[in-house]
Scaffold this motif. Structure first.
Motif, short mmCIF file in Angstrom:
data_model
loop_
_atom_site.label_atom_id
_atom_site.label_comp_id
_atom_site.label_asym_id
_atom_site.label_seq_id
_atom_site.Cartn_x
_atom_site.Cartn_y
_atom_site.Cartn_z
N THR A 52 0.84 -1.21 0.00
CA THR A 52 0.00 0.00 0.00
C THR A 52 0.87 1.25 0.00
OG1 THR A 52 -1.75 -1.16 1.21
CG2 THR A 52 -1.82 1.24 1.23
N ALA A 53 1.93 1.22 0.80
CA ALA A 53 2.85 2.36 0.84
C ALA A 53 3.46 2.61 -0.55
CB ALA A 53 3.96 2.10 1.86
N LEU A 54 3.90 1.56 -1.20
CA LEU A 54 4.48 1.69 -2.54
C LEU A 54 3.48 2.25 -3.54
CD1 LEU A 54 6.44 -1.69 -2.64
CD2 LEU A 54 7.47 0.59 -2.59
N GLU A 55 2.25 1.75 -3.48
CA GLU A 55 1.19 2.21 -4.40
C GLU A 55 0.92 3.70 -4.24
OE1 GLU A 55 -2.08 -0.30 -3.40
OE2 GLU A 55 -1.19 -2.09 -4.32
N GLU A 56 1.11 4.20 -3.03
CA GLU A 56 0.83 5.61 -2.74
C GLU A 56 2.05 6.51 -2.92
OE1 GLU A 56 -1.98 7.03 -2.17
OE2 GLU A 56 -3.29 5.28 -1.93
N GLY A 57 3.16 5.94 -3.39
CA GLY A 57 4.33 6.76 -3.68
C GLY A 57 5.35 6.87 -2.57
N ILE A 58 5.17 6.13 -1.47
CA ILE A 58 6.17 6.12 -0.41
C ILE A 58 7.36 5.29 -0.86
CG2 ILE A 58 6.66 5.25 1.93
CD1 ILE A 58 3.76 6.00 2.66
N ASN A 59 8.56 5.83 -0.71
CA ASN A 59 9.75 5.07 -1.13
C ASN A 59 10.81 4.97 -0.03
OD1 ASN A 59 10.94 7.65 -1.12
ND2 ASN A 59 12.14 7.22 -2.98
N TYR A 60 10.52 5.53 1.16
CA TYR A 60 11.48 5.48 2.28
C TYR A 60 10.97 4.52 3.34
CZ TYR A 60 14.45 6.81 6.18
OH TYR A 60 15.34 6.77 7.23
N PHE A 61 11.76 3.50 3.66
CA PHE A 61 11.36 2.47 4.62
C PHE A 61 12.46 2.34 5.68
CE2 PHE A 61 9.23 1.72 0.67
CZ PHE A 61 7.94 1.39 1.04
#
Length: 306
Positions: free
Chosen positions: A36-45
Motif C-alpha cells: 500500500t505504501a508503494l502504491e501511494e508513492g512512499i519510497n522510504y522504509f
C-alpha cells in the motif's frame, strides 16, 4: 507523494516514509502494508536490526525485493542482543558495526543499504572509531550513506562536527519540541531530520486523549500534565481542524520545519497507513497557524545530555 533530496546525499525520498517497527511478525499482513505504501508513492522504509531480533529486516527486505532499485532502505546498528535474547547491550565499536552490517544485508537480501544509522549513542562512546567504521563501509560499497538516531544534543554536536552524516532521526512532535534546539546547526550543515513519533503515541490523532493509556492519565506526557494535555489538545482541535484532521495538523507541523526531510509514523495496519497518507495530502498549515501552535505548545528542552 512529494519527494525531497535527503541532506547532501543523492537519495530522493518521499516526505512521508514508513517506520517499520510497528509492522509485526505476520509477513503477509506486513507485506500488504508495504505494498500500500508503494502504491501511494512512499519510497522510504526505516527498519533496524533490533526490531523483532532481525525478523523485521527480513520481512522488509522480502517485501521490497522486486522494487529494490526504486526504494530507499534505512536500517540501524549498535544494539547487541544478549545470548538469551531477552535484552540487549550497547556496542558502537568499529568491529561490531562492520560485523553486523553483513548480517543486516543478509536479512534484507540486498547488496547495499541506502542509509545506515547508529541506533543511539552517548558522549562516552568511541565516536571517532564509530565514524571510521561508517566511512569504511561507504568506501567498501556496503552502504551508500550514514546517519545517527539520537536525541542527545551533546552527541549530535559531535557527529555534526566530526562526520559526514546525512541525517539524524529524532522523536519530534507538537508535544515534543525539544529537537528544535539543534535545528539551526543541522540547517547550517545541510543535515536533515528524519522525524519519528509525530503523533505522540496517538495523542495527536482524532482519537486525542481516548488513546491515552493509564500512565499518561496518571503522569501526563513528557512535561505536560494530563490537565495541560486536555487544554492544549482542545485548543488545537477547536482552532485547526476545520479543514483537516488532527493527524494532518501533527504531520504538517513537523514537515513545516525546513530541518525536517522525512516524517516516519509507524503503521500496524493498512487503514492506519492510509490515514497517514490522507493526512499529508490535506491542506498544510499557514504561517499564522504554525505561529499559533508554537505559542500554545511548550518549547520543551533536553535537561540531560548537554
Amino acid at each position: 507523494m512529494k519527494k525531497i533530496q535527503l541532506g547532501t546525499s543523492d537519495l530522493t525520498v518521499s516526505r512521508l516514509g514508513l517506520g517499520c517497527m510497528s509492522l509485526g511478525t505476520d509477513a503477509r499482513k506486513a507485506e500488504k502494508i508495504i505494498e500500500t505504501a508503494l502504491e501511494e508513492g512512499i519510497n522510504y522504509f526505516d527498519t533496524a536490526d533490533l526490531y523483532d531480533i532481525g525478523e523485521n529486516e527480513k520481512i522488509v527486505g522480502q517485501a521490497l525485493k522486486q522494487v529494490r532499485d526504486q526504494v530507499v532502505i534505512a536500517t540501524k546498528v549498535g544494539n547487541r542482543w544478549n545470548e538469551n535474547r531477552e535484552g540487549w547491550s550497547w556496542d558502537p565499536s568499529k568491529a561490531y558495526i562492520k560485523e553486523q552490517v553483513k548480517q543486516s544485508l543478509k536479512r534484507l537480501d540486498t547488496d547495499y543499504i541506502d542509509l545506515y544509522q547508529l541506533h543511539g549513542g552517548t558522549i562516552d562512546d568511541p565516536i571517532d572509531e564509530t565514524i571510521e567504521a561508517f566511512e569504511e563501509l561507504k568506501q567498501e560499497g556496503y552502504i551508500r550513506y550514514y546517519g545517527i538516531s539520537s536525541i542527545r544534543p551533546n552527541v549530535i554536536r559531535e557527529f555534526v562536527k566530526k562526520s559526514k552524516i546525512t541525517s539524524i532521526m529524532m522523536q519530534y512532535s507538537i508535544l515534543d519540541r525539544r529537537p528544535e534546539e539543534v535545528f539551526p546547526i543541522l540547517l547550517d550543515h545541510h543535515i536533515h531530520v528524519i522525524a519519528r513519533g509525530p503523533v505522540a503515541k496517538g495523542l495527536l490523532t482524532d482519537r486525542l486523549l481516548n488513546k491515552a493509556g493509564e500512565s499518561i492519565r496518571e503522569k501526563g506526557y513528557l512535561d505536560y500534565t494530563y490537565e495541560e494535555l486536555e487544554q492544549l489538545l482542545k485548543a488545537l482541535k477547536d482552532n485547526l481542524t476545520n479543514e483537516r484532521s488532527m493527524t494532518a495538523v501533527a504531520l504538517h507541523y513537523v514537515l513545516s520545519n525546513p530541518a525536517v526531510g522525512v516524517v516516519v509514523p509507524g503503521a500496524s495496519s493498512v487503514e492506519q497507513l492510509k490515514n497517514n497518507i490522507k493526512a499529508v495530502k490535506e491542506p498544510p498549515l499557514s504561517k499564522e497557524e504554525i505561529q499559533y501552535i508554537r505559542k500554545i505548545a511548550k518549547m520543551n528542552v533536553y535537561t540531560q545530555h548537554r
